[in-house]
Write a protein that holds these residues in place. Structure first.
Motif, PDB file in Angstrom:
ATOM      1  N   LEU A  88       0.833  -1.196   0.000  1.00  0.00           N
ATOM      2  CA  LEU A  88       0.000   0.000   0.000  1.00  0.00           C
ATOM      3  C   LEU A  88       0.870   1.250   0.000  1.00  0.00           C
ATOM      4  O   LEU A  88       1.980   1.232   0.539  1.00  0.00           O
ATOM      5  N   VAL A 114      -7.335   0.588  -2.714  1.00  0.00           N
ATOM      6  CA  VAL A 114      -7.157  -0.351  -1.592  1.00  0.00           C
ATOM      7  C   VAL A 114      -7.941  -1.635  -1.876  1.00  0.00           C
ATOM      8  O   VAL A 114      -7.430  -2.750  -1.727  1.00  0.00           O
ATOM      9  N   GLU A 128      -2.857   5.088   1.436  1.00  0.00           N
ATOM     10  CA  GLU A 128      -3.696   3.892   1.494  1.00  0.00           C
ATOM     11  C   GLU A 128      -3.531   3.184   2.823  1.00  0.00           C
ATOM     12  O   GLU A 128      -4.518   2.726   3.429  1.00  0.00           O
ATOM     13  N   HIS A 155      -8.802   6.560  -3.424  1.00  0.00           N
ATOM     14  CA  HIS A 155      -7.862   5.779  -2.622  1.00  0.00           C
ATOM     15  C   HIS A 155      -8.503   4.473  -2.162  1.00  0.00           C
ATOM     16  O   HIS A 155      -7.862   3.412  -2.198  1.00  0.00           O
TER      17      HIS A 155
END
Length: 230
Positions: free
Chosen positions: A157, A204, A161, A200
């Motif tokens: 990530l 994810v 994130e 975002h």
């Protein structure tokens, strides 16, 4: 010394940024366009990228897209720099996976402070220090290494994130509004748009979906929450 890659087509701007970073104890390498930046990212393995948006050959947003699409370099922190202090440009940079944004003309001291803040969040703990972790079901976060795992498998990530997942993990099963995520996942820039958070969260979800996981749930018109993670 941590190495910073400074990318800008203006040699004067590169010189100012490099001088400020050198005074703060960082090593620097420079690139004048996006294509050269991608090549140097591969060869030099910088700790952070200071990236101008408006450049010839390949602009900063395209560099960011390519880095975020590369699993080997997806985690590289990016500080965007641009002469266009427009909310749309700021939002675009953050939506693409930038970790922060500085508008020209900028204070070299402010730029260095933002670089330090980003690198502080990615710093490894001292040897022998017990890792600080959070866990919920099969989801585990290493807070010192900014590492996310699902059932022992790493999910790479970006800093933002990771901040979103961390915030959701602090209140598993409870809904976090977009405002709450904005104020906790973004440590240096608080003024972003709802759609930026949504972008975002989509990334994810895509990263977890790639390994068969769906930890983040949506409550339409309200916000997001972390599911049972079983």
């Amino acid at each position: 010394m941590q190495k910073i890659l400074v990318v800008d087509d203006d040699p004067h701007i590169r010189e100012v940024i490099c001088f400020a970073l050198a005074k703060a104890g960082y090593a620097t390498v420079t690139a004048a366009d996006g294509r050269q930046a991608l090549s140097l990212c591969e060869r030099e393995r910088p700790a952070l990228l200071v990236l101008d948006i408006l450049m010839p050959e390949m602009d900063g947003t395209e560099v960011c897209r390519r880095l975020r699409a590369d699993p080997a370099r997806d985690h590289l922190p990016i500080l965007f720099v641009s002469s266009k202090d427009d909310e749309i440009d700021r939002i675009l940079g953050l939506e693409l996976g930038g970790d922060d944004y500085v508008a020209k003309p900028f204070s070299p001291r402010e730029l260095v402070a933002r670089v330090k803040a980003i690198l502080r969040r990615t710093a490894l703990p001292a040897p022998g220090t017990a890792a600080r972790t959070m866990q919920h079901g099969r989801l585990r976060l290493d807070l010192d290494r900014y590492r996310a795992e699902w059932d022992g498998q790493e999910v790479v990530l970006t800093l933002t994130e990771f901040g979103i997942v961390r915030t959701l993990l602090e209140r598993p099963g409870k809904v976090c509004s977009r405002d709450h995520l904005m104020n906790t996942a973004y440590e240096l820039h608080k003024i972003v748009a709802d759609r930026t958070i949504d972008s975002h969260v989509r990334r994810v979800r895509a990263k977890f979906a790639a390994i068969g996981a769906e930890p983040v749930e949506t409550l339409h018109g309200v916000g997001y929450k972390l599911g049972p993670c079983e």
